[in-house]
Design an enzyme around this catalytic site. Structure first.
Site, PDB file in Angstrom:
ATOM      1  N   ASP A 101       0.818  -1.209   0.000  1.00 19.51           N
ATOM      2  CA  ASP A 101       0.000   0.000   0.000  1.00 19.51           C
ATOM      3  C   ASP A 101       0.855   1.265   0.000  1.00 19.51           C
ATOM      4  OD1 ASP A 101      -2.219  -1.633   0.199  1.00 19.51           O
ATOM      5  OD2 ASP A 101      -2.363  -1.451   2.377  1.00 19.51           O
ATOM      6  N   TYR A 134       6.386  -9.976   7.306  1.00 18.86           N
ATOM      7  CA  TYR A 134       6.165  -8.553   7.529  1.00 18.86           C
ATOM      8  C   TYR A 134       6.544  -8.197   8.963  1.00 18.86           C
ATOM      9  CZ  TYR A 134       3.261  -7.914   3.316  1.00 18.86           C
ATOM     10  OH  TYR A 134       2.800  -7.824   2.018  1.00 18.86           O
TER      11      TYR A 134
END
Length: 317
Positions: free
Chosen positions: A52, A110
């Protein structure tokens, strides 16, 4: 025609995400522009993770096709001399023409970083989320443990997701504190739209005492985005790596509150056959879960997929 794989790191602060958009700069657009400048070809890279806006990466993967005769190991050097300083290619290698970064078994890692102190630190504002509320990391870790395993993560998926299946498998969800820095680490076989940021926001709410750690399981089982916490800011999130998942195990069992099943791959390498053995399943979940396991089986290389109940399997044995 050759297919080249790039491992790409970037500071996502000034970009509208990885994937090309008309309304602002993206990582994909910069790679395409630079490859055109380098090779003279109209090249469109394919990314493994469409991070994003504002999200960072240390090891995203992008591939492209080219007729250029540039030695494969030189691509990283040539691109880095032309790319903006906040995008750096870490390596370049040739891969088979069939390789697709989003259609292979891989593990994504992540990390979400939280600067937990009274006042912000301007030197860390770009890659950490600032939180002045005291965070109880023990409670956060207790809640995080509920997410390990295979679950339906619909509660942690933003509206607008194009995913047909919201079941994912997480191998690690951990919370650790080093001084003022709190790091949430997640390793899984795939992630939904905004999934990591919603999990991070929910864990932060638990760390602040908004609700108890035990409530995480209720949020998970609700399968409703409204049950989870707010989405954490993008600047704290970094895609650490995307690595091959390796050979699938011969026999695995997965269980949660609504299904208990085994995957038998003992005949995968000899007959191309994978069998799903269902021990327990809510009737309304049956068809969806069979479709989910079937898809993974064919990704593993199966040519035939069978479904049995545990009772039938016991009679055969």
């Amino acid at each position: 025609m050759r297919r080249i794989k790039l491992v790409v790191a970037y500071d996502g602060t000034r970009y509208c995400g990885f994937q090309f958009q008309k309304n602002g700069p993206t990582i994909e657009a910069e790679l395409n522009r630079t490859l055109l400048e380098l090779t003279g070809e109209e090249i469109h890279v394919m990314g493994a993770s469409r991070t994003d806006a504002g999200v960072h990466a240390l090891g995203n993967i992008a591939v492209f096709n080219t007729q250029s005769r540039i030695p494969v190991e030189k691509f990283s050097y040539a691109l880095n001399s032309r790319l903006p300083k906040d995008i750096v290619v870490q390596s370049s290698e040739e891969v088979p023409a069939s390789y697709h970064p989003r259609k292979c078994n891989s593990l994504k890692t992540y990390e979400y970083r939280i600067l937990n102190r009274q006042f912000p630190d301007p030197s860390r504002r770009l890659n950490c989320c600032f939180c002045h509320w005291s965070l109880d990391t023990e409670q956060m870790q207790k809640a995080a443990a509920c997410l390990v395993g295979e679950h339906d993560f619909a509660s942690f998926c933003s509206a607008g997701s194009q995913a047909e299946d919201t079941v994912r498998r997480l191998y690690e969800v951990s919370v650790r504190r080093e001084g003022e820095l709190v790091t949430i680490r997640l390793v899984g076989n795939g992630f939904l739209y905004n999934m990591v940021r919603i999990i991070a926001g929910t864990l932060m709410s638990i760390g602040q005492g908004t609700f108890p750690a035990e409530h995480m399981k209720e949020i998970l089982n609700a399968r409703d985005r409204r049950a989870a916490g707010v989405k954490a800011p993008a600047n704290g999130l970094t895609l650490i790596s995307i690595t091959p998942a390796g050979e699938p195990k011969e026999y695995e069992r997965y269980t949660n509150d609504w299904i208990d099943y085994c995957v038998d791959r003992s005949a995968l390498w000899t007959k191309g056959q994978v069998t799903m053995i269902i021990h327990r399943c809510l009737e309304e979940e049956r068809e969806r879960m069979i479709a989910h396991v079937r898809k993974q089986a064919f990704w593993d290389g199966a040519k035939e997929f069978l479904v049995k109940t545990a009772e039938i399997q016991e009679k055969m044995d």
